[in-house]
Enzyme design. Structure first.
Site, PDB file in Angstrom:
ATOM      1  N   VAL A 174       0.796  -1.275  -0.110  1.00 44.75           N
ATOM      2  CA  VAL A 174       0.006   0.029   0.124  1.00 44.75           C
ATOM      3  C   VAL A 174       0.854   1.302  -0.024  1.00 44.75           C
ATOM      4  O   VAL A 174       0.549   2.368   0.130  1.00 44.75           O
ATOM      5  CB  VAL A 174      -1.027   0.198   1.296  1.00 44.75           C
ATOM      6  N   CYS A 175       1.986   1.113  -0.417  1.00 44.57           N
ATOM      7  CA  CYS A 175       3.062   2.176  -0.348  1.00 44.57           C
ATOM      8  C   CYS A 175       2.944   2.715  -1.959  1.00 44.57           C
ATOM      9  O   CYS A 175       3.270   1.737  -2.650  1.00 44.57           O
ATOM     10  CB  CYS A 175       4.558   1.916  -0.010  1.00 44.57           C
ATOM     11  N   ILE A 176       2.753   3.927  -2.279  1.00 46.19           N
ATOM     12  CA  ILE A 176       2.858   4.497  -3.753  1.00 46.19           C
ATOM     13  C   ILE A 176       4.053   5.556  -3.732  1.00 46.19           C
ATOM     14  O   ILE A 176       3.926   6.286  -4.911  1.00 46.19           O
ATOM     15  CB  ILE A 176       1.603   4.933  -3.900  1.00 46.19           C
TER      16      ILE A 176
END
Length: 316
Positions: A174-176
């Site tokens: 969920v890291c962008i």
């Protein structure tokens, strides 16, 4: 010339002669700081993954944990855990509120056994100041610094006083950050470089998709492995249950997401729904059994055997 680097999905491990009669003979315990833990893997210190209750469960099971740093009463948590005969492991940032939090801990006469300096890129002057401040005022606390992604950064954090470092930038589900900024390094290359650069333990943080990726991280030289999505979606996980079309899910969001920050400012994380999975007990058993199998394939009886395993690249 542009370098080619590797992620966990790009490599496999070459089996060796098994020397045990049963995988159950293989010991997955690891010494990390002043304590020994049942497994070299633990949940990400994210608000959507761990709560105070999650942390207490892991401590009682003999696993490592780190509480997240968002809207947490570090004094109350540290006092409670130590009164229960358990260890306290908290996260801190680098801003003024962290200095106030540390002052409150010191005024209460409390010293957590473990502390994680937790920011997106710990190779910065604010982290340097905070690390030196913590080591001055909490000399008996085992200090983990992160995150970093290069050998030079790892060396600096060790020189500033960290007892361990957390390696990995933008590898989480969920890291962008890599989408928003263009910055990221694949985990195999990151972990190997950081391990080779320092004399302190390295935690591989991010990019764990399969259980076997834990063994791959250990082969790269990591002492511990941190995983987020792996531990999301369970009863014991943090996050709210959501029902959609009769199916149950739990929310899972990044620490730099709008949902964690409460505002759309410097957003580098997103929120997703993960399938609700029930009790975490089965996962913990499977993780240990799978790592015992990894040790048996590595030709040993302890995690040390994984350091001698050959890693091969696969072309897809």
């Amino acid at each position: 010339m542009i370098k080619t680097e590797l992620n966990y999905g790009d490599v496999y491990l070459v089996p060796k002669k098994t020397v045990v009669d049963s995988r159950k003979e293989c010991d997955t315990s690891v010494q990390f700081g002043p304590r020994r833990f049942a497994m070299p893997v633990y949940p990400s210190n994210m608000k959507s993954v761990v709560s105070a209750e999650t942390c207490e469960l892991f401590a009682r099971e003999g696993w490592f944990y780190t509480l997240h740093r968002f809207n947490v009463d570090a004094v109350a948590f540290t006092r409670y855990m130590q009164e229960q005969g358990l260890f306290a492991s908290i996260s801190v940032g680098v801003n003024d509120d962290t200095y106030e939090q540390l002052d409150a801990l010191k005024a209460a006469g409390l010293s957590p056994e473990y502390m994680t300096l937790d920011i997106a890129n710990a190779w910065c002057v604010k982290a340097e100041r905070m690390i030196k401040h913590i080591k001055q005022h909490f000399p008996n606390t085992f200090l983990i610094g992160g995150n970093v992604a290069t050998a030079e950064a790892a060396r600096d954090l060790e020189a500033w006083g960290c007892d361990a470092i957390k390696a990995g930038i933008a590898g989480g589900r969920v890291c962008i950050t890599k989408n928003k900024t263009g910055f990221h390094r694949p985990m195999v290359s990151t972990v190997r470089d950081c391990v080779a650069a320092v004399t302190i333990p390295v935690i591989a943080d991010g990019g764990i998709v399969e259980h076997g990726d834990i063994a791959k991280a250990l082969v790269c030289g990591a002492t511990m492995v941190m995983a987020g999505s792996l531990f999301a979606g369970y009863d014991e996980s943090a996050g709210d249950i959501v029902e959609i079309a009769g199916k149950h899910y739990k929310e899972y969001f990044g620490s730099a997401s709008q949902f964690n920050k409460g505002a759309y400012v410097n957003v580098e994380g997103k929120k997703i729904l993960v399938e609700y999975k029930g009790s975490m007990g089965k996962l913990l058993r499977e993780l240990q059994e799978d790592l015992q199998s990894s040790v048996s394939y590595a030709g040993g009886t302890t995690l040390a055997a994984l350091r001698e395993v050959e890693m091969i690249q696969v072309y897809r």
